[in-house]
Write an enzyme that holds these catalytic residues in place. Structure first.
Site, PDB file in Angstrom:
ATOM      1  N   HIS A 138      -3.196  59.411  -5.724  1.00  0.00           N
ATOM      2  CA  HIS A 138      -4.256  58.425  -5.492  1.00  0.00           C
ATOM      3  C   HIS A 138      -3.794  57.259  -4.620  1.00  0.00           C
ATOM      4  CE1 HIS A 138      -2.078  56.349  -8.650  1.00  0.00           C
ATOM      5  NE2 HIS A 138      -2.729  55.255  -8.299  1.00  0.00           N
ATOM      6  N   HIS A 150      -4.434  52.434  -1.611  1.00  0.00           N
ATOM      7  CA  HIS A 150      -4.661  52.763  -3.019  1.00  0.00           C
ATOM      8  C   HIS A 150      -6.121  53.147  -3.221  1.00  0.00           C
ATOM      9  CE1 HIS A 150      -4.987  52.231  -7.358  1.00  0.00           C
ATOM     10  NE2 HIS A 150      -3.658  52.242  -7.408  1.00  0.00           N
TER      11      HIS A 150
END
Length: 170
Positions: A74, A89
């Site tokens: 992620h 992110h």
């Protein structure tokens, strides 16, 4: 939190005068203060911007080296030749998904070109699991160089529109 990637080459990073950073995702660029996580909105991870994505594809904003890929895919840190590192992110608390909904096409140490796909993510499944997809783009600090960061807000297209102008304070 993240280890500093060490180049196998002995060359020193080039001096950063000013670097224009393009959007790594398509969507709406907004202030970090709008991110629903104090770690990002409070600037604890560094300066930057966030993008509310309209499509699930994260690309390299510049030519560089992948310094780190988070195990759950992620998030990624990409390093520019100047030594500047960006944390990209995807989403808030998406680490809890343990990689579900994310496909990484890179590994730590990979050389990447601007526009290259780094991670694809399934926005619908992330949102269905109760998580937001807002994507912070953070200039990380190595403690050695201070940066001046100017943010450019509004609608952005990945690889085309500039979101950050970064200059070193040296």
């Amino acid at each position: 939190m993240f280890s500093k990637w060490k180049s196998k080459k002995e060359a020193q990073p080039s001096k950063l005068s000013a670097l224009e950073i393009s959007a790594p995702v398509t969507g709406q660029a907004v202030s970090l203060t709008g991110v629903p996580d104090e770690t990002f909105s409070g600037g604890h991870m560094g300066q930057g911007i966030a993008i509310k994505p309209s499509e699930g594809k994260l690309i390299a904003p510049f030519d560089g080296i992948i310094a780190h890929v988070v195990k759950s895919n992620h998030a990624v840190i990409i390093e520019h030749a100047s030594g500047l590192q960006l944390l990209l992110h995807i989403g808030i608390d998406t680490v809890s998904l343990k990689g579900s909904g994310f496909i990484s096409y890179v590994a730590s140490g990979d050389e990447v070109k601007a526009g290259q796909t780094l991670i694809e993510f399934d926005m619908a499944s992330i949102q269905a699991a109760g998580y937001q997809t807002i994507t912070p783009v953070i200039v990380t600090s190595n403690g050695e160089t201070e940066f001046e960061v100017a943010c450019h807000y509004g609608s952005v297209t990945a690889g085309k529109d500039m979101i950050l102008t970064v200059a070193s304070r040296q």
